[in-house]
Motif scaffolding. Structure first.
Motif, PDB file in Angstrom:
ATOM      1  N   GLU A  71      26.508 -17.179 -14.180  1.00  0.00           N
ATOM      2  CA  GLU A  71      25.999 -16.488 -13.002  1.00  0.00           C
ATOM      3  C   GLU A  71      25.828 -17.469 -11.844  1.00  0.00           C
ATOM      4  OE1 GLU A  71      22.205 -14.769 -13.748  1.00  0.00           O
ATOM      5  OE2 GLU A  71      22.118 -13.797 -11.796  1.00  0.00           O
ATOM      6  N   ARG A  72      25.300 -18.623 -12.164  1.00  0.00           N
ATOM      7  CA  ARG A  72      25.082 -19.630 -11.133  1.00  0.00           C
ATOM      8  C   ARG A  72      26.391 -20.084 -10.519  1.00  0.00           C
ATOM      9  NH1 ARG A  72      22.924 -25.032  -9.506  1.00  0.00           N
ATOM     10  NH2 ARG A  72      24.239 -26.230 -10.883  1.00  0.00           N
ATOM     11  N   ASN A  73      27.433 -20.147 -11.332  1.00  0.00           N
ATOM     12  CA  ASN A  73      28.742 -20.545 -10.816  1.00  0.00           C
ATOM     13  C   ASN A  73      29.461 -19.393 -10.132  1.00  0.00           C
ATOM     14  OD1 ASN A  73      28.651 -23.214 -11.653  1.00  0.00           O
ATOM     15  ND2 ASN A  73      29.474 -22.743 -13.683  1.00  0.00           N
ATOM     16  N   GLY A  74      28.870 -18.213 -10.190  1.00  0.00           N
ATOM     17  CA  GLY A  74      29.487 -17.062  -9.550  1.00  0.00           C
ATOM     18  C   GLY A  74      30.574 -16.410 -10.368  1.00  0.00           C
ATOM     19  N   PHE A  75      30.570 -16.621 -11.676  1.00  0.00           N
ATOM     20  CA  PHE A  75      31.600 -16.030 -12.534  1.00  0.00           C
ATOM     21  C   PHE A  75      31.231 -14.612 -12.965  1.00  0.00           C
ATOM     22  CE2 PHE A  75      32.672 -20.526 -14.263  1.00  0.00           C
ATOM     23  CZ  PHE A  75      33.157 -20.875 -13.013  1.00  0.00           C
ATOM     24  N   VAL A  76      29.950 -14.371 -13.144  1.00  0.00           N
ATOM     25  CA  VAL A  76      29.499 -13.043 -13.535  1.00  0.00           C
ATOM     26  C   VAL A  76      28.395 -12.558 -12.604  1.00  0.00           C
ATOM     27  CG1 VAL A  76      30.008 -13.383 -15.993  1.00  0.00           C
ATOM     28  CG2 VAL A  76      27.739 -13.894 -15.119  1.00  0.00           C
ATOM     29  N   SER A  77      28.278 -11.247 -12.511  1.00  0.00           N
ATOM     30  CA  SER A  77      27.169 -10.650 -11.774  1.00  0.00           C
ATOM     31  C   SER A  77      26.192 -10.066 -12.790  1.00  0.00           C
ATOM     32  CB  SER A  77      27.691  -9.541 -10.862  1.00  0.00           C
ATOM     33  OG  SER A  77      28.266  -8.513 -11.649  1.00  0.00           O
ATOM     34  N   ARG A  78      24.952 -10.025 -12.379  1.00  0.00           N
ATOM     35  CA  ARG A  78      23.895  -9.502 -13.253  1.00  0.00           C
ATOM     36  C   ARG A  78      23.205  -8.365 -12.525  1.00  0.00           C
ATOM     37  NH1 ARG A  78      18.411 -10.914 -13.905  1.00  0.00           N
ATOM     38  NH2 ARG A  78      17.609 -10.596 -16.006  1.00  0.00           N
TER      39      ARG A  78
ATOM     40  N   GLU B 116      33.940 -22.246  -3.173  1.00  0.00           N
ATOM     41  CA  GLU B 116      33.376 -20.961  -3.567  1.00  0.00           C
ATOM     42  C   GLU B 116      32.254 -21.137  -4.587  1.00  0.00           C
ATOM     43  OE1 GLU B 116      35.455 -16.732  -4.974  1.00  0.00           O
ATOM     44  OE2 GLU B 116      36.644 -18.520  -4.539  1.00  0.00           O
ATOM     45  N   ILE B 117      32.499 -22.013  -5.549  1.00  0.00           N
ATOM     46  CA  ILE B 117      31.508 -22.259  -6.583  1.00  0.00           C
ATOM     47  C   ILE B 117      30.288 -22.962  -6.010  1.00  0.00           C
ATOM     48  CG2 ILE B 117      31.074 -23.489  -8.734  1.00  0.00           C
ATOM     49  CD1 ILE B 117      34.023 -23.018  -9.435  1.00  0.00           C
ATOM     50  N   ALA B 118      30.552 -23.916  -5.135  1.00  0.00           N
ATOM     51  CA  ALA B 118      29.437 -24.620  -4.498  1.00  0.00           C
ATOM     52  C   ALA B 118      28.548 -23.635  -3.748  1.00  0.00           C
ATOM     53  CB  ALA B 118      29.968 -25.702  -3.555  1.00  0.00           C
ATOM     54  N   ASP B 119      29.166 -22.691  -3.065  1.00  0.00           N
ATOM     55  CA  ASP B 119      28.406 -21.680  -2.337  1.00  0.00           C
ATOM     56  C   ASP B 119      27.570 -20.831  -3.288  1.00  0.00           C
ATOM     57  OD1 ASP B 119      29.527 -22.596  -0.060  1.00  0.00           O
ATOM     58  OD2 ASP B 119      30.881 -20.886   0.264  1.00  0.00           O
ATOM     59  N   ALA B 120      28.221 -20.386  -4.368  1.00  0.00           N
ATOM     60  CA  ALA B 120      27.513 -19.555  -5.334  1.00  0.00           C
ATOM     61  C   ALA B 120      26.287 -20.278  -5.861  1.00  0.00           C
ATOM     62  CB  ALA B 120      28.446 -19.163  -6.474  1.00  0.00           C
ATOM     63  N   ASP B 125      20.552 -21.177  -6.318  1.00  0.00           N
ATOM     64  CA  ASP B 125      19.434 -22.115  -6.398  1.00  0.00           C
ATOM     65  C   ASP B 125      18.364 -21.842  -5.346  1.00  0.00           C
ATOM     66  OD1 ASP B 125      20.685 -23.307  -8.512  1.00  0.00           O
ATOM     67  OD2 ASP B 125      21.501 -24.977  -7.361  1.00  0.00           O
ATOM     68  N   THR B 126      18.787 -21.553  -4.139  1.00  0.00           N
ATOM     69  CA  THR B 126      17.797 -21.351  -3.080  1.00  0.00           C
ATOM     70  C   THR B 126      17.092 -20.006  -3.237  1.00  0.00           C
ATOM     71  OG1 THR B 126      19.407 -20.383  -1.569  1.00  0.00           O
ATOM     72  CG2 THR B 126      19.116 -22.757  -1.474  1.00  0.00           C
ATOM     73  N   ASP B 127      17.843 -18.970  -3.595  1.00  0.00           N
ATOM     74  CA  ASP B 127      17.232 -17.655  -3.739  1.00  0.00           C
ATOM     75  C   ASP B 127      16.613 -17.461  -5.107  1.00  0.00           C
ATOM     76  OD1 ASP B 127      18.514 -17.592  -1.389  1.00  0.00           O
ATOM     77  OD2 ASP B 127      19.911 -15.975  -1.884  1.00  0.00           O
ATOM     78  N   GLY B 128      16.704 -18.471  -5.931  1.00  0.00           N
ATOM     79  CA  GLY B 128      16.119 -18.356  -7.259  1.00  0.00           C
ATOM     80  C   GLY B 128      16.793 -17.296  -8.093  1.00  0.00           C
ATOM     81  N   GLY B 129      18.120 -17.269  -8.006  1.00  0.00           N
ATOM     82  CA  GLY B 129      18.853 -16.286  -8.796  1.00  0.00           C
ATOM     83  C   GLY B 129      19.137 -15.037  -7.998  1.00  0.00           C
ATOM     84  N   VAL B 130      20.377 -14.630  -7.993  1.00  0.00           N
ATOM     85  CA  VAL B 130      20.747 -13.426  -7.260  1.00  0.00           C
ATOM     86  C   VAL B 130      20.541 -12.225  -8.177  1.00  0.00           C
ATOM     87  CG1 VAL B 130      22.572 -12.251  -6.009  1.00  0.00           C
ATOM     88  CG2 VAL B 130      22.478 -14.750  -6.022  1.00  0.00           C
ATOM     89  N   VAL B 131      19.586 -11.396  -7.844  1.00  0.00           N
ATOM     90  CA  VAL B 131      19.318 -10.228  -8.666  1.00  0.00           C
ATOM     91  C   VAL B 131      19.830  -8.987  -7.956  1.00  0.00           C
ATOM     92  CG1 VAL B 131      17.562  -9.017  -9.986  1.00  0.00           C
ATOM     93  CG2 VAL B 131      17.174 -11.377  -9.276  1.00  0.00           C
ATOM     94  N   SER B 132      20.714  -8.301  -8.593  1.00  0.00           N
ATOM     95  CA  SER B 132      21.110  -7.042  -7.967  1.00  0.00           C
ATOM     96  C   SER B 132      20.527  -5.889  -8.763  1.00  0.00           C
ATOM     97  CB  SER B 132      22.632  -6.984  -7.815  1.00  0.00           C
ATOM     98  OG  SER B 132      23.252  -6.376  -8.856  1.00  0.00           O
ATOM     99  N   ARG B 133      19.804  -5.040  -8.050  1.00  0.00           N
ATOM    100  CA  ARG B 133      19.115  -3.918  -8.690  1.00  0.00           C
ATOM    101  C   ARG B 133      19.879  -2.625  -8.444  1.00  0.00           C
ATOM    102  NH1 ARG B 133      14.516  -4.992 -10.834  1.00  0.00           N
ATOM    103  NH2 ARG B 133      13.477  -6.976 -10.395  1.00  0.00           N
ATOM    104  N   ALA B 134      19.913  -1.800  -9.445  1.00  0.00           N
ATOM    105  CA  ALA B 134      20.640  -0.540  -9.313  1.00  0.00           C
ATOM    106  C   ALA B 134      19.913   0.578 -10.054  1.00  0.00           C
ATOM    107  CB  ALA B 134      22.045  -0.681  -9.860  1.00  0.00           C
TER     108      ALA B 134
END
Lengths: 134, 134
Positions: A71-78, B116-120, B125-134
């Motif tokens: 997830e951190r590397n952007g390979f999967v979404s959660r 791309e990976i560096a951006d991800a 890291d800054t947002d403490g994990g990208v959480v997508s809610r649905a």
DNA sequence: CTGTATCCCGAAAGATACTG
DNA sequence: CAGTATCTTTCGGGATACAG
């Protein structure tokens, strides 16, 4: 080849070895990353428990670590669904899907050369190492 | 994906993950295998000490292990010249050279997607994990 | 020069139990 | 269900010294 970067590779690091500053073996992740990629390659999102099955009931700790790294590397979404009981789904991102290409290449190579390697090992093991003298 | 083989991977093992019996992450060798491959890709045989230089003076033990593993898999040849002082030369075999192809593919992928990976990672890291809610 | 022989360390992986 | 918390084990890799 001139200079190599000899810093150790964290488990979730990948590398571009052609870049002299990062001339290390490529490693996209830990032991399970590639298998998770395969599990998700059909595009259908999977739940945590659902992923454990094809991975021979990998322990939750290791699966979590693997997924977090991906997830951190952007390979999967959660995706967290606000339900009860909780439902969390993992899916490949575009970047994750793009990883399937080099992975397939590597797999094709492995498949094509498996017999050759088996032969090499056999003669190495039985002859106690192939020594060529000159 | 149905059944996966979860046996541990020895350092010098490779796998064809499309084969359900060996559905593990691909690993052609230890940390240094790919770099040794790069060192030898121009076709010129190299001596033991000569190989240590571009590998940042890797310890002899680790280099020996790496070379033995590659030799056993048929990736490199080992030629002993009967001289004094002793001279041993390592060179890529045809099989070893064929490994450069998937390696290049992986490198190209890494190079192409590094930003791309560096951006991800940064947003993770800054947002403490990208959480997508649905 | 080309390796072995030991010892050691840390990261990754696994086992097991527990929680919101 | 989807994880966390601990503890333990394994093993690849490194440091150092020594040998043929």
């Amino acid at each position: 080849m001139t200079e190599l970067d000899t810093r150790p590779l964290p488990r979730d690091l990948f590398h571009d070895p052609d870049c002299s500053e990062h001339a290390q073996p490529i490693r996209v992740g830990g032991k399970w990353t590639a298998v998770v990629l395969r599990c998700l390659e059909d595009g259908r999102p999977r739940r945590f428990t659902e992923l454990r099955v094809p991975l021979h009931w990998i322990t939750p700790k290791v699966l979590t670590e693997t997924l977090r790294s991906m997830e951190r590397n952007g390979f999967v979404s959660r995706t967290v669904h606000d339900e009860n009981p909780p439902r969390v789904e993992y899916a490949l991102t575009a970047l994750g899907r793009s990883l399937l290409d080099p992975l397939d290449t590597a797999c094709a190579w492995a498949r094509a050369h498996t017999p050759e390697i088996a032969d090499a090992r056999e003669s190495y093991d039985t002859d106690g190492g192939v020594v060529s003298r000159a």
